[in-house]
Motif scaffolding. Structure first.
Motif, short mmCIF file in Angstrom:
data_model
loop_
_atom_site.label_atom_id
_atom_site.label_comp_id
_atom_site.label_asym_id
_atom_site.label_seq_id
_atom_site.Cartn_x
_atom_site.Cartn_y
_atom_site.Cartn_z
N GLU A 87 26.90 88.44 111.37
CA GLU A 87 25.72 88.72 112.21
C GLU A 87 25.50 87.60 113.22
O GLU A 87 25.27 87.85 114.41
CB GLU A 87 24.49 88.90 111.32
CG GLU A 87 23.24 89.29 112.08
CD GLU A 87 22.07 89.59 111.16
OE1 GLU A 87 21.21 90.35 111.59
OE2 GLU A 87 22.02 89.06 110.03
N GLU A 88 25.60 86.37 112.77
CA GLU A 88 25.43 85.22 113.66
C GLU A 88 26.55 85.18 114.72
O GLU A 88 26.29 84.93 115.90
CB GLU A 88 25.43 83.93 112.84
CG GLU A 88 25.08 82.70 113.64
CD GLU A 88 24.98 81.47 112.76
OE1 GLU A 88 25.55 80.44 113.14
OE2 GLU A 88 24.33 81.54 111.69
N SER A 89 27.77 85.46 114.29
CA SER A 89 28.90 85.45 115.22
C SER A 89 28.75 86.53 116.29
O SER A 89 29.05 86.30 117.47
CB SER A 89 30.21 85.66 114.47
OG SER A 89 30.48 84.55 113.64
N VAL A 90 28.30 87.71 115.90
CA VAL A 90 28.13 88.81 116.85
C VAL A 90 27.05 88.47 117.87
O VAL A 90 27.20 88.77 119.05
CB VAL A 90 27.84 90.14 116.13
CG1 VAL A 90 27.41 91.22 117.11
CG2 VAL A 90 29.07 90.58 115.34
N GLU A 91 26.00 87.82 117.44
CA GLU A 91 24.95 87.40 118.39
C GLU A 91 25.55 86.51 119.48
O GLU A 91 25.23 86.65 120.66
CB GLU A 91 23.82 86.69 117.66
CG GLU A 91 22.97 87.62 116.83
CD GLU A 91 21.94 86.89 115.97
OE1 GLU A 91 21.75 85.67 116.15
OE2 GLU A 91 21.34 87.56 115.10
N GLY A 92 26.42 85.60 119.09
CA GLY A 92 27.09 84.73 120.06
C GLY A 92 28.00 85.51 121.00
O GLY A 92 28.03 85.25 122.21
N VAL A 93 28.72 86.48 120.46
CA VAL A 93 29.59 87.32 121.29
C VAL A 93 28.76 88.06 122.33
O VAL A 93 29.10 88.08 123.51
CB VAL A 93 30.39 88.33 120.41
CG1 VAL A 93 30.98 89.44 121.26
CG2 VAL A 93 31.46 87.62 119.62
N LEU A 94 27.68 88.67 121.89
CA LEU A 94 26.85 89.44 122.81
C LEU A 94 26.28 88.56 123.92
O LEU A 94 26.22 88.98 125.08
CB LEU A 94 25.75 90.17 122.04
CG LEU A 94 26.24 91.28 121.12
CD1 LEU A 94 25.12 91.76 120.22
CD2 LEU A 94 26.85 92.43 121.91
N ARG A 95 25.87 87.35 123.57
CA ARG A 95 25.37 86.42 124.61
C ARG A 95 26.46 86.13 125.63
O ARG A 95 26.21 86.14 126.84
CB ARG A 95 24.88 85.12 123.98
CG ARG A 95 23.48 85.20 123.41
CD ARG A 95 22.92 83.82 123.07
NE ARG A 95 23.74 83.07 122.13
CZ ARG A 95 23.66 83.18 120.80
NH1 ARG A 95 22.79 84.00 120.26
NH2 ARG A 95 24.43 82.46 120.02
N ARG A 96 27.69 85.87 125.17
CA ARG A 96 28.79 85.56 126.09
C ARG A 96 29.14 86.76 126.97
O ARG A 96 29.37 86.62 128.17
CB ARG A 96 30.04 85.10 125.31
CG ARG A 96 29.86 83.75 124.66
CD ARG A 96 31.15 83.12 124.18
NE ARG A 96 32.15 83.99 123.61
CZ ARG A 96 32.23 84.32 122.30
NH1 ARG A 96 31.34 83.85 121.44
NH2 ARG A 96 33.20 85.10 121.87
N VAL A 97 29.17 87.94 126.37
CA VAL A 97 29.50 89.14 127.15
C VAL A 97 28.45 89.37 128.22
O VAL A 97 28.77 89.61 129.38
CB VAL A 97 29.63 90.39 126.24
CG1 VAL A 97 29.67 91.66 127.07
CG2 VAL A 97 30.86 90.28 125.36
N ARG A 98 27.19 89.28 127.83
CA ARG A 98 26.11 89.56 128.78
C ARG A 98 26.04 88.52 129.89
O ARG A 98 25.69 88.83 131.03
CB ARG A 98 24.80 89.70 128.04
CG ARG A 98 24.79 91.00 127.23
CD ARG A 98 23.64 91.15 126.32
NE ARG A 98 23.75 92.44 125.63
CZ ARG A 98 23.29 92.65 124.42
NH1 ARG A 98 22.66 91.69 123.76
NH2 ARG A 98 23.43 93.83 123.87
#
Length: 131
Positions: A87-98
């Motif tokens: 969950e924490e890793s996905v939050e980071g991915v989404l921030r980078r993508v956006r």
């Protein structure tokens, strides 16, 4: 037709042009589908669980560059992790993508976020059933 490179970060372009974990996942524990109400794209996220960890993940997508790239990045980010770590890793991915895509493409990363949240809820429900 390939997307305009200037609209996407290098990381997003790399994952779009060379998606990781795209395809079917043999012996998946869960497969969750999400359809994008904005454009009709869809994604299926599959995970294999073992001993409370996501040991493998894959996706199938009929979507744009951002959807494919985000799904690729998410599957890489969750492998080998507990649901909480993932969950924490996905939050980071989404921030980078956006940060690395045009704002009008946010619905594409939102679709991947939605399928991830459904998958995470299903993983947690399985954990409660087992416990």
């Amino acid at each position: 037709m390939a997307p305009e490179r200037s609209l996407y970060s290098d990381e997003v372009m790399d994952h779009f042009l060379h998606p990781r974990n795209s395809g079917d996942l043999k012996d998946a524990t869960l497969e969750i589908e999400q359809v994008n109400d904005v454009c009709g794209d869809n994604i299926v996220l599959a995970v294999r669980l073992e001993a409370g960890k996501i040991i493998d993940a894959a996706f199938r997508s009929l979507g744009c560059a951002v959807a494919v790239a985000t799904a690729s990045m998410v599957t890489e980010a969750i492998k080998g992790k507990t649901p909480e770590q993932a969950e924490e890793s996905v939050e980071g991915v989404l921030r980078r993508v956006r940060k690395g895509t045009a704002e009008d493409k946010s619905h594409c990363s939102n679709m991947v976020e939605q399928v991830w949240k459904k998958t995470l809820a299903a993983i947690r429900a399985l954990g409660k059933q087992a416990g």
